[in-house]
Design a protein around this motif. Sequence first.
Motif, PDB file in Angstrom:
ATOM      1  N   LEU A  28       0.761  -1.206  -0.094  1.00 41.02           N
ATOM      2  CA  LEU A  28      -0.013  -0.101  -0.086  1.00 41.02           C
ATOM      3  C   LEU A  28       0.799   1.336  -0.086  1.00 41.02           C
ATOM      4  O   LEU A  28       0.620   2.171  -0.974  1.00 41.02           O
ATOM      5  CB  LEU A  28      -1.089  -0.061   1.196  1.00 41.02           C
ATOM      6  CG  LEU A  28      -1.894   1.375   1.299  1.00 41.02           C
ATOM      7  CD1 LEU A  28      -2.957   1.393   0.064  1.00 41.02           C
ATOM      8  CD2 LEU A  28      -2.695   1.141   2.340  1.00 41.02           C
ATOM      9  N   ALA A  29       1.798   1.283   1.052  1.00 41.17           N
ATOM     10  CA  ALA A  29       2.559   2.596   0.868  1.00 41.17           C
ATOM     11  C   ALA A  29       3.517   2.818  -0.412  1.00 41.17           C
ATOM     12  O   ALA A  29       3.368   4.008  -0.770  1.00 41.17           O
ATOM     13  CB  ALA A  29       3.699   2.654   1.924  1.00 41.17           C
ATOM     14  N   ARG A  49      -3.753   9.276  -8.383  1.00 41.30           N
ATOM     15  CA  ARG A  49      -4.656   8.949  -7.440  1.00 41.30           C
ATOM     16  C   ARG A  49      -4.307   9.366  -6.109  1.00 41.30           C
ATOM     17  O   ARG A  49      -3.111   9.388  -5.852  1.00 41.30           O
ATOM     18  CB  ARG A  49      -4.746   7.299  -7.607  1.00 41.30           C
ATOM     19  CG  ARG A  49      -4.663   6.546  -8.824  1.00 41.30           C
ATOM     20  CD  ARG A  49      -5.877   6.838  -9.698  1.00 41.30           C
ATOM     21  NE  ARG A  49      -6.930   5.859  -9.080  1.00 41.30           N
ATOM     22  CZ  ARG A  49      -8.011   5.983  -9.526  1.00 41.30           C
ATOM     23  NH1 ARG A  49      -8.731   7.071  -9.869  1.00 41.30           N
ATOM     24  NH2 ARG A  49      -9.120   5.089  -8.622  1.00 41.30           N
ATOM     25  N   SER A  50      -5.339   9.652  -5.525  1.00 40.34           N
ATOM     26  CA  SER A  50      -5.286  10.097  -4.038  1.00 40.34           C
ATOM     27  C   SER A  50      -4.888   8.841  -3.155  1.00 40.34           C
ATOM     28  O   SER A  50      -5.047   7.674  -3.645  1.00 40.34           O
ATOM     29  CB  SER A  50      -6.600  10.882  -3.544  1.00 40.34           C
ATOM     30  OG  SER A  50      -7.270   9.760  -3.398  1.00 40.34           O
ATOM     31  N   PRO A  51      -4.617   8.968  -2.066  1.00 39.00           N
ATOM     32  CA  PRO A  51      -4.188   7.934  -1.161  1.00 39.00           C
ATOM     33  C   PRO A  51      -5.409   6.971  -1.099  1.00 39.00           C
ATOM     34  O   PRO A  51      -5.483   5.568  -1.139  1.00 39.00           O
ATOM     35  CB  PRO A  51      -3.856   8.434   0.092  1.00 39.00           C
ATOM     36  CG  PRO A  51      -3.036   9.697  -0.341  1.00 39.00           C
ATOM     37  CD  PRO A  51      -3.890  10.303  -1.355  1.00 39.00           C
ATOM     38  N   ALA A  52      -6.570   7.760  -0.815  1.00 42.69           N
ATOM     39  CA  ALA A  52      -7.661   6.925  -0.617  1.00 42.69           C
ATOM     40  C   ALA A  52      -8.057   6.226  -2.077  1.00 42.69           C
ATOM     41  O   ALA A  52      -8.576   4.788  -1.936  1.00 42.69           O
ATOM     42  CB  ALA A  52      -9.073   7.845  -0.252  1.00 42.69           C
ATOM     43  N   ALA A  54      -5.919   5.028  -4.213  1.00 40.60           N
ATOM     44  CA  ALA A  54      -4.822   3.964  -4.192  1.00 40.60           C
ATOM     45  C   ALA A  54      -5.174   2.762  -3.372  1.00 40.60           C
ATOM     46  O   ALA A  54      -5.247   1.774  -3.837  1.00 40.60           O
ATOM     47  CB  ALA A  54      -3.585   4.513  -3.954  1.00 40.60           C
ATOM     48  N   ARG A  55      -5.726   3.091  -2.274  1.00 38.03           N
ATOM     49  CA  ARG A  55      -6.182   1.923  -1.376  1.00 38.03           C
ATOM     50  C   ARG A  55      -7.545   1.188  -2.051  1.00 38.03           C
ATOM     51  O   ARG A  55      -7.323   0.123  -1.884  1.00 38.03           O
ATOM     52  CB  ARG A  55      -6.732   2.581  -0.017  1.00 38.03           C
ATOM     53  CG  ARG A  55      -7.286   1.704   1.091  1.00 38.03           C
ATOM     54  CD  ARG A  55      -7.595   2.200   2.437  1.00 38.03           C
ATOM     55  NE  ARG A  55      -6.631   2.906   3.116  1.00 38.03           N
ATOM     56  CZ  ARG A  55      -5.960   2.343   3.877  1.00 38.03           C
ATOM     57  NH1 ARG A  55      -5.670   0.905   3.971  1.00 38.03           N
ATOM     58  NH2 ARG A  55      -4.700   3.204   4.457  1.00 38.03           N
ATOM     59  N   GLN A  56      -8.344   2.164  -2.471  1.00 33.54           N
ATOM     60  CA  GLN A  56      -9.468   1.357  -3.136  1.00 33.54           C
ATOM     61  C   GLN A  56      -9.028   0.670  -4.352  1.00 33.54           C
ATOM     62  O   GLN A  56      -9.490  -0.579  -4.679  1.00 33.54           O
ATOM     63  CB  GLN A  56     -10.663   2.483  -3.685  1.00 33.54           C
ATOM     64  CG  GLN A  56     -11.719   1.957  -4.308  1.00 33.54           C
ATOM     65  CD  GLN A  56     -12.710   2.980  -4.514  1.00 33.54           C
ATOM     66  OE1 GLN A  56     -12.344   4.145  -4.671  1.00 33.54           O
ATOM     67  NE2 GLN A  56     -13.986   2.519  -4.795  1.00 33.54           N
ATOM     68  N   ASP A  57      -7.974   1.202  -5.315  1.00 37.93           N
ATOM     69  CA  ASP A  57      -7.556   0.269  -6.159  1.00 37.93           C
ATOM     70  C   ASP A  57      -6.890  -0.943  -5.985  1.00 37.93           C
ATOM     71  O   ASP A  57      -6.996  -1.945  -6.435  1.00 37.93           O
ATOM     72  CB  ASP A  57      -6.489   1.228  -7.012  1.00 37.93           C
ATOM     73  CG  ASP A  57      -6.767   2.327  -7.962  1.00 37.93           C
ATOM     74  OD1 ASP A  57      -8.265   2.505  -8.010  1.00 37.93           O
ATOM     75  OD2 ASP A  57      -6.101   3.160  -8.297  1.00 37.93           O
ATOM     76  N   LEU A  58      -6.458  -0.906  -4.849  1.00 38.10           N
ATOM     77  CA  LEU A  58      -5.423  -1.889  -4.201  1.00 38.10           C
ATOM     78  C   LEU A  58      -6.588  -2.990  -3.808  1.00 38.10           C
ATOM     79  O   LEU A  58      -6.314  -4.300  -4.033  1.00 38.10           O
ATOM     80  CB  LEU A  58      -4.738  -1.749  -3.047  1.00 38.10           C
ATOM     81  CG  LEU A  58      -3.955  -3.022  -2.172  1.00 38.10           C
ATOM     82  CD1 LEU A  58      -3.151  -3.887  -3.248  1.00 38.10           C
ATOM     83  CD2 LEU A  58      -3.431  -2.584  -1.054  1.00 38.10           C
ATOM     84  N   GLU A  59      -7.752  -2.746  -3.248  1.00 39.93           N
ATOM     85  CA  GLU A  59      -8.712  -3.694  -2.729  1.00 39.93           C
ATOM     86  C   GLU A  59      -9.465  -4.458  -4.247  1.00 39.93           C
ATOM     87  O   GLU A  59      -9.543  -5.533  -4.106  1.00 39.93           O
ATOM     88  CB  GLU A  59      -9.950  -2.869  -2.076  1.00 39.93           C
ATOM     89  CG  GLU A  59      -9.262  -2.587  -0.599  1.00 39.93           C
ATOM     90  CD  GLU A  59     -10.221  -1.443   0.217  1.00 39.93           C
ATOM     91  OE1 GLU A  59     -11.422  -1.334  -0.561  1.00 39.93           O
ATOM     92  OE2 GLU A  59      -9.996  -1.032   1.278  1.00 39.93           O
ATOM     93  N   GLN A  60      -9.487  -3.637  -5.185  1.00 43.29           N
ATOM     94  CA  GLN A  60      -9.946  -4.072  -6.252  1.00 43.29           C
ATOM     95  C   GLN A  60      -9.037  -4.959  -6.926  1.00 43.29           C
ATOM     96  O   GLN A  60      -9.374  -5.925  -7.558  1.00 43.29           O
ATOM     97  CB  GLN A  60     -10.450  -3.053  -7.259  1.00 43.29           C
ATOM     98  CG  GLN A  60     -11.701  -2.187  -6.851  1.00 43.29           C
ATOM     99  CD  GLN A  60     -11.784  -0.969  -7.629  1.00 43.29           C
ATOM    100  OE1 GLN A  60     -10.977  -0.548  -8.341  1.00 43.29           O
ATOM    101  NE2 GLN A  60     -13.092  -0.434  -7.449  1.00 43.29           N
ATOM    102  N   ASP A  61      -7.918  -4.671  -6.872  1.00 49.60           N
ATOM    103  CA  ASP A  61      -6.618  -5.411  -7.689  1.00 49.60           C
ATOM    104  C   ASP A  61      -6.607  -6.814  -6.892  1.00 49.60           C
ATOM    105  O   ASP A  61      -6.406  -7.980  -7.531  1.00 49.60           O
ATOM    106  CB  ASP A  61      -5.311  -4.833  -7.507  1.00 49.60           C
ATOM    107  CG  ASP A  61      -5.397  -3.516  -8.360  1.00 49.60           C
ATOM    108  OD1 ASP A  61      -5.930  -3.529  -9.353  1.00 49.60           O
ATOM    109  OD2 ASP A  61      -4.436  -2.709  -8.215  1.00 49.60           O
ATOM    110  N   ILE A  62      -6.679  -7.075  -5.536  1.00 50.53           N
ATOM    111  CA  ILE A  62      -6.625  -8.058  -4.728  1.00 50.53           C
ATOM    112  C   ILE A  62      -7.955  -8.971  -5.241  1.00 50.53           C
ATOM    113  O   ILE A  62      -7.607 -10.168  -5.413  1.00 50.53           O
ATOM    114  CB  ILE A  62      -6.632  -7.759  -3.117  1.00 50.53           C
ATOM    115  CG1 ILE A  62      -5.313  -7.147  -2.714  1.00 50.53           C
ATOM    116  CG2 ILE A  62      -6.896  -9.130  -2.397  1.00 50.53           C
ATOM    117  CD1 ILE A  62      -5.166  -6.728  -1.427  1.00 50.53           C
TER     118      ILE A  62
END
Length: 185
Positions: A28-29, A49-52, A54-62
């Motif tokens: 994430l970082a 992308r904003s930090p929020a 990027a976090r949402q993108d990561l959840e979708q990527d997982i």
Amino acid sequence: MDGLARVESPHAVRTSRLTLRPVGPEHLADLVALKGDEAAFGLMLHGTRSPAQARQDLEQDIACWAVHGYGTWAVHLSATGAFLGIVALAERPDGRGVALRFALWPHTRGKGYAREAARAALEFGHQRAGLARIVAVAREDNLASRGVLEDLGLRRASEFPRDGHRMLVYESLRPPASPASRDGG
């Protein structure tokens, strides 16, 4: 990397210099930093992308990995574990198909890392994920990305306008199986 032996995902890919690992919470970082950097991520489909985000993108990527068996990898230099950027296979929101995407830190450019990571992702997509067609989209003026795509053998298939830019669509088609491989020989 902490030096401890790690259990690799079955979706991890190694090349001569790189290790590609499916993104997870531990990235994430790095993803927030990369996706927030205009020079690294400004030309991507949705821009920085904003930090929020990027976090949402990561959840979708997982979730993409869990559903499809392909997705976004964190690209690391094998020798040091340094995070270089990302490479991905992801469904385009415009319906053009599963797309090859890559974004690496600007300081890594000119060393062939993007080409090496993109080649590994493309091979994974065709051979391990069974994708018959993989597309990639690049702005006409993004000569570096176009060069990577053309060096990998992707062929221009179409184009479309977006936000005042001409976007070029490339495609890679999985070669048909040879008669010997179809017959198990």
